[in-house]
Design a protein around this motif. Structure first.
Motif, PDB file in Angstrom:
ATOM      1  N   ILE A 261      30.653  24.432   8.880  1.00  0.00           N
ATOM      2  CA  ILE A 261      31.156  24.056   7.467  1.00  0.00           C
ATOM      3  C   ILE A 261      30.688  22.789   7.008  1.00  0.00           C
ATOM      4  O   ILE A 261      30.547  21.966   7.882  1.00  0.00           O
ATOM      5  CB  ILE A 261      32.213  24.786   7.559  1.00  0.00           C
ATOM      6  CG1 ILE A 261      32.503  24.502   8.153  1.00  0.00           C
ATOM      7  CG2 ILE A 261      32.514  26.192   8.010  1.00  0.00           C
ATOM      8  CD1 ILE A 261      34.522  24.590   8.315  1.00  0.00           C
ATOM      9  N   LEU A 262      30.475  23.210   5.217  1.00  0.00           N
ATOM     10  CA  LEU A 262      30.213  22.311   5.039  1.00  0.00           C
ATOM     11  C   LEU A 262      31.653  20.720   4.731  1.00  0.00           C
ATOM     12  O   LEU A 262      32.333  21.384   4.261  1.00  0.00           O
ATOM     13  CB  LEU A 262      29.596  21.997   3.652  1.00  0.00           C
ATOM     14  CG  LEU A 262      28.257  20.614   3.110  1.00  0.00           C
ATOM     15  CD1 LEU A 262      27.856  20.008   3.896  1.00  0.00           C
ATOM     16  CD2 LEU A 262      28.647  21.106   1.201  1.00  0.00           C
ATOM     17  N   LEU A 263      31.808  19.519   5.578  1.00  0.00           N
ATOM     18  CA  LEU A 263      33.162  18.683   5.764  1.00  0.00           C
ATOM     19  C   LEU A 263      32.966  17.681   5.047  1.00  0.00           C
ATOM     20  O   LEU A 263      31.979  17.172   5.289  1.00  0.00           O
ATOM     21  CB  LEU A 263      33.870  19.285   6.204  1.00  0.00           C
ATOM     22  CG  LEU A 263      34.298  20.381   7.231  1.00  0.00           C
ATOM     23  CD1 LEU A 263      34.813  20.723   8.474  1.00  0.00           C
ATOM     24  CD2 LEU A 263      35.552  21.009   6.304  1.00  0.00           C
ATOM     25  N   LYS A 264      33.638  17.393   4.395  1.00  0.00           N
ATOM     26  CA  LYS A 264      33.473  15.498   4.650  1.00  0.00           C
ATOM     27  C   LYS A 264      34.155  14.963   4.890  1.00  0.00           C
ATOM     28  O   LYS A 264      35.018  15.916   6.266  1.00  0.00           O
ATOM     29  CB  LYS A 264      34.339  15.402   2.835  1.00  0.00           C
ATOM     30  CG  LYS A 264      33.931  15.768   1.492  1.00  0.00           C
ATOM     31  CD  LYS A 264      35.434  14.844   0.486  1.00  0.00           C
ATOM     32  CE  LYS A 264      34.125  14.648  -1.791  1.00  0.00           C
ATOM     33  NZ  LYS A 264      35.317  13.678  -2.140  1.00  0.00           N
ATOM     34  N   GLY A 265      34.294  13.683   5.265  1.00  0.00           N
ATOM     35  CA  GLY A 265      34.865  13.173   6.420  1.00  0.00           C
ATOM     36  C   GLY A 265      35.493  13.618   6.364  1.00  0.00           C
ATOM     37  O   GLY A 265      36.569  13.668   7.511  1.00  0.00           O
ATOM     38  N   ASN A 266      36.247  13.122   5.065  1.00  0.00           N
ATOM     39  CA  ASN A 266      38.478  12.505   4.755  1.00  0.00           C
ATOM     40  C   ASN A 266      38.356  14.533   5.570  1.00  0.00           C
ATOM     41  O   ASN A 266      39.689  14.418   6.844  1.00  0.00           O
ATOM     42  CB  ASN A 266      38.443  12.574   3.217  1.00  0.00           C
ATOM     43  CG  ASN A 266      38.177  10.837   3.951  1.00  0.00           C
ATOM     44  OD1 ASN A 266      38.270  10.161   4.454  1.00  0.00           O
ATOM     45  ND2 ASN A 266      38.282  10.841   2.189  1.00  0.00           N
TER      46      ASN A 266
ATOM     47  N   VAL B  13      41.259  15.909   9.334  1.00  0.00           N
ATOM     48  CA  VAL B  13      41.797  16.559   9.068  1.00  0.00           C
ATOM     49  C   VAL B  13      42.111  17.948  10.031  1.00  0.00           C
ATOM     50  O   VAL B  13      42.462  18.182  10.705  1.00  0.00           O
ATOM     51  CB  VAL B  13      41.971  17.183   7.592  1.00  0.00           C
ATOM     52  CG1 VAL B  13      43.610  17.853   7.440  1.00  0.00           C
ATOM     53  CG2 VAL B  13      42.569  16.171   6.937  1.00  0.00           C
ATOM     54  N   GLU B  14      40.726  18.835   9.250  1.00  0.00           N
ATOM     55  CA  GLU B  14      40.751  20.153  10.646  1.00  0.00           C
ATOM     56  C   GLU B  14      40.547  19.375  12.433  1.00  0.00           C
ATOM     57  O   GLU B  14      41.103  20.563  12.372  1.00  0.00           O
ATOM     58  CB  GLU B  14      39.568  20.296  10.180  1.00  0.00           C
ATOM     59  CG  GLU B  14      39.034  20.782   8.243  1.00  0.00           C
ATOM     60  CD  GLU B  14      40.366  22.019   8.836  1.00  0.00           C
ATOM     61  OE1 GLU B  14      40.801  22.289   9.615  1.00  0.00           O
ATOM     62  OE2 GLU B  14      41.212  22.018   7.648  1.00  0.00           O
TER      63      GLU B  14
ATOM     64  N   THR C 136      31.130  11.413   2.621  1.00  0.00           N
ATOM     65  CA  THR C 136      29.745  12.287   2.800  1.00  0.00           C
ATOM     66  C   THR C 136      30.427  14.130   3.383  1.00  0.00           C
ATOM     67  O   THR C 136      31.031  13.555   4.115  1.00  0.00           O
ATOM     68  CB  THR C 136      29.235  11.557   3.382  1.00  0.00           C
ATOM     69  OG1 THR C 136      28.708  10.055   2.859  1.00  0.00           O
ATOM     70  CG2 THR C 136      27.616  12.303   4.125  1.00  0.00           C
ATOM     71  N   ALA C 137      29.789  14.536   2.627  1.00  0.00           N
ATOM     72  CA  ALA C 137      29.648  15.918   3.309  1.00  0.00           C
ATOM     73  C   ALA C 137      28.708  16.591   3.655  1.00  0.00           C
ATOM     74  O   ALA C 137      27.418  16.270   3.636  1.00  0.00           O
ATOM     75  CB  ALA C 137      29.677  17.296   1.951  1.00  0.00           C
ATOM     76  N   GLU C 138      29.389  16.733   5.727  1.00  0.00           N
ATOM     77  CA  GLU C 138      27.987  17.004   6.220  1.00  0.00           C
ATOM     78  C   GLU C 138      28.249  18.649   6.699  1.00  0.00           C
ATOM     79  O   GLU C 138      29.415  18.636   6.574  1.00  0.00           O
ATOM     80  CB  GLU C 138      27.562  16.348   7.357  1.00  0.00           C
ATOM     81  CG  GLU C 138      27.260  14.895   6.890  1.00  0.00           C
ATOM     82  CD  GLU C 138      27.015  13.584   7.875  1.00  0.00           C
ATOM     83  OE1 GLU C 138      25.789  13.180   7.347  1.00  0.00           O
ATOM     84  OE2 GLU C 138      27.331  13.965   8.753  1.00  0.00           O
TER      85      GLU C 138
END
Lengths: 353, 353, 353, 353
Positions: free
Chosen positions: A5-10, A14-15, A176-178
């Protein structure tokens, strides 16, 4: 196959924290880390955890002291000026040997600076920005997946060593989202019992968590001797580093976090051009992977350090290699960051020099 | 002949500040620096100055920001945990290039620690405890007279370089009473006009004091480049050091502040025993007197660093001599301090080793 | 002939305070009273006084506690929400019997409300918004000259009774500019020595200023009995009121501050129309000029109270006349204010009713 | 038969709150209400609720603003000086029409005073201690069971009227332990949907909770008109009172809370002696049970008010009966309280007078 899944670093931080059973977060907003409290505010209630938007950075870090003392897995996050405000509390938490995870999504400084990515808080992170001779375990991931993976482990290492762990990121990593593969939490080590925690005292000896050590004249010196031993143990057990094409390298490029990732691109391009260049990227900047640098210094001729700062990490590289080889520096503070092209150009200059 | 009066270090600092025309002090009480605000509270009204017992360390440092921005010669002081609380403000003051004098009368840490003398805040002082790549001028006197003399100069250097100056003392220096020759204030340098100060704008272009630099993308990086140039200039112009019998020394003992003074006693005793030992005592720890160390490293065989900490200053010695000679360390944090006998014993071990 | 200068209410208050030897002001900005700290910031240094822009309303009021305890003539000011924040401190100051002057330039409420003039803080001012049975002397001028004159006297009465005096204005009074005759300060009464002040204890018994009265079980009740006696004395000595054409009035209009001034215009117009209307304007709202109302109630048939609130002052009118005559009310909170025409219309309705 | 358990007043309040589904508590310690946060700290986690020991009284009340705005049933508590600190926040909550329950376990004042029971905060509670024309629903129980029962209902009434409810107790009520029948929570009224709450906005119009009303010139005045209508509705619907032997009473004794309970003992003894004495005890002091007093004033000759204060509630009795009968007062602030014997003696004096 694992779902990405695409997530920002921030968000990834949290996840990972939630997955690693972190159930208490206290923080205060500051760009570029705002997705951390924002996401925590939404996610914590879903898992029965507690999110507190504290009244100030000081309130937040002292709530972490309290939550950790009570045995909770807990976390706070901020960005540069906010971390400065937390330093008294961080020194207290380190002194009391309380486990917790703290994130610094660095922005441009000094002062209010700007909200671009920067790495001007390296000394603060690894040398002890707060007062007294304490150490934080400092992890510096170079991508969102690594940030996710390390955040989970950070909670385990914090518990294992009863020591705060600092996630040292920057605005680039945070924003950044990766694609991220989410993983089931499996402890990174055998976790000790928190038999020191203030859980309400029934049928046992009372626990005390404190940082004021008046008692005997030697009480605090002895506590420092104990801390020194603990820090040596951490240094011997927990040192993380990525090495890339260092075997035959004449020039070793180094950096940490997102800067090292950019530098790696330059190293690849240099190799493509036939230049003998390698990379050492400390993943833990404290403990510092001294041995890796030492070994590399035996073979390589030169080092090049790239930092988004006026030069801080470069000192630790020099100390690690005992100044046995020349160390060039490339960097400016305040929101400047290099491109792979910049770094390649610098590599060619240094090799040509 | 000049009259000598007996003053505690904390009191001497106040008298020097007043003599040097400091007219604004804001602080918050903490042992072992309490004589500073206490004496300021009595003395400031006598000279038409302002003393404020602030509501918190944060309030105090931000009042200093304000007073300095308005052009006042101003000062604050605290001890270790209190300085940690001030670090956000210190970064802001350094970013805004505001002159002021800050005293840290160090106590045992980390955490609340104890109220004995210690030197655990060295990294915080010289590497930038707060966020961002700023530098403080850091002076480390080894006696009350030197503290008196340097405090006066501190205000001048702060004005000259538009940079905060940190007086890095400890509980021993602050609490020790020694005879002091009081001197008439004569500026240590030609003082620049404070034409940047916010003095109320009439018939001139408006002044702006700020630390948030959003404007262009490069604004903050340019400000960092400017600061780097300024710091280089300070390094080239302002480096203070005491050398003692280093010419033929096989072993150089080093330390700063009161520890160096104790070590000097040991060096004298070693010489009396015929041992070839010398001492280098940085009086300014930033800028660090690198050249003095470099020259000494060409002749001496070994170095011994003594600190009231777990080892911080020792890193700067290694960097200064580029690890060209072995550096031994002696020190514990948390209120431990060496006697001349301890140090002599260590000298003999090192030389014998 | 005395020179007149044009001053806003907020500025006039400052000039009067300075003239009356007030030399300490601590405050925090809030509209519509910002000219008070702004002018104080400029004027205090000119007279050797101290202006402090405090870090919060709480800091400001507690600095007043300290300054007054030390014997200084001192003042703070704010507007509605800011006064609420000060109420703990106000109760402490009243309990410790410390003289000071506090200004409330009321704005629309409740909550943040708006920045228009309002009179919604009457109960807070006269009944004791803070905890415990204390009383403030509360003065409610209806124009800038009166504000100027009363502010000077306020400091004297504060000293005479060792009690805080509240200047109860509103945004209209604070913002209105009117010609003011500046006067030389002459004490309004014989001022007692401040032999209770904490001036540094030499050759005398130590003074103590405190509000915690644990001692004997009766200590605090006795202190309350003493305060009740003091408040009775103030009530018997200090009651200020303006009466206008009440002798033959069938209807007495009442209000305080700027509202009363507007109402007076309406009363004049009513008289011009032959209506038998008079006005009672309490200048001190505590002590309340009960006797004046009582006497008026013997002759008049009805009362009409006009307030910029939902009805607070009206209760004190009813109590003063022991509900012997009907009391009509006209008013809305939150920034509404009446015109003379509105009030005249209401007068006609009430008289016609 | 229902089981009775022994509970202190402070504990009973917590049990009732938890039973009534209160799931958020933020507070700060102060005697004599410390059992409230202490018990909340233990009980909230057991029911999945949140307890926060806030960093200050201001933090606590603003957390209540936030929790209530988010739709939570929430509560805070304190004692006199702590309530003063909360008054800005209370005005904001009332202005925003947010439901919550606030407890004031009154102690002796003014200032820090002492920790004995007192009733010196009556005006603050019922007249609006904070700024602006707001009203709190104020309940004044006279025993632990009644405190338990009313606390449960307080949450319902807060929701029904979107208004803060203040439980006005004192140290005696908070500290006294009495047998309490615990009851299942059944809403005291049909509860409205909280469709105004900030629950995260999906598929609906955005909700706004605010207290700053700038918009049009009349926006805040209109909001005040709306509040006045709401307060009138509450006055017409929610007025609680205990009457005891008032039918043929020549003298009506009145008071509220624990004082009224003591007075009732005196009334019983007076009846035993053949004296025609009755009691009116307002259970809600706002809305004030005016009609009950009015009716009583038609028959009785005199009133006697007993308060643990210098006289505050007595004003509301006079207003309620429109001063038609003489009202005697008995009371001292600061921790004094009457015995039934004291009151009986006073009754005899008044009747004999």
């Amino acid at each position: 196959m694992a779902e990405k899944i695409l997530l920002k670093g921030n968000e990834a931080m949290v996840e990972a924290a939630i997955e690693a059973k972190c159930r208490f977060f206290a923080g205060y907003p500051i760009t570029p880390q705002n997705e951390v409290p924002e996401t925590m505010a939404r996610r914590m209630p879903q898992v029965g955890g507690t999110f507190i938007q504290a009244e100030s950075e000081l309130a937040a870090i002292n709530m972490i002291f309290g939550a950790s003392a009570a045995g909770a897995r807990c976390m706070t996050s901020s960005s540069s000026p906010g971390i400065s405000l937390k330093l008294e509390g961080i020194s207290y938490i380190a002194a009391a040997e309380l486990p917790c995870v703290i994130a610094n999504v660095q922005r441009g400084g000094p002062g209010l600076g700007n909200i671009r990515a920067a790495q001007g808080d390296y000394f603060q992170a690894v040398k002890g920005g707060g007062h007294g001779d304490y150490r934080l375990i400092v992890l510096a991931p170079a991508g969102v997946q690594e940030l996710y993976d390390l955040t989970m482990k950070a909670f385990d290492w914090a518990d294992l060593y009863r020591n705060p762990v600092l996630m040292l990121g920057d605005g680039l990593l945070g924003q950044t989202a990766e694609p991220v593969v989410k993983k089931k939490y499996r402890p990174a080590c055998k976790l000790p019992k928190k038999d020191w925690a203030l859980t309400g005292c029934t049928n046992r000896k009372s626990n005390v968590v404190k940082t004021l050590m008046l008692g005997s004249v030697e009480a605090l010196a002895d506590h420092n001797r104990h801390l020194v031993q603990k820090y040596k143990k951490i240094e011997s057990e927990l040192s993380l580093v990525e090495e890339y094409m260092t075997d035959d390298a004449e020039l070793i490029v180094s950096g940490y976090g997102m800067t090292a990732r950019i530098a790696k691109g330059a190293v690849k391009n240099a190799r493509a051009k036939g230049l003998k260049v390698g990379l050492i990227r400390p993943i833990s900047v404290w403990p510092f992977p001294t041995d890796t640098f030492k070994r590399a210094a035996e073979k390589a001729d030169k080092f090049l350090v790239v930092e988004m700062s006026n030069g801080q990490f470069v000192e630790d590289v020099k100390l690690a290699i005992e100044c046995k080889k020349p160390v060039e520096f490339m960097g400016v503070g305040g929101g400047w960051y290099p491109t792979p092209e910049n770094v390649l150009e610098k590599i060619e200059t240094v090799l040509g020099g």
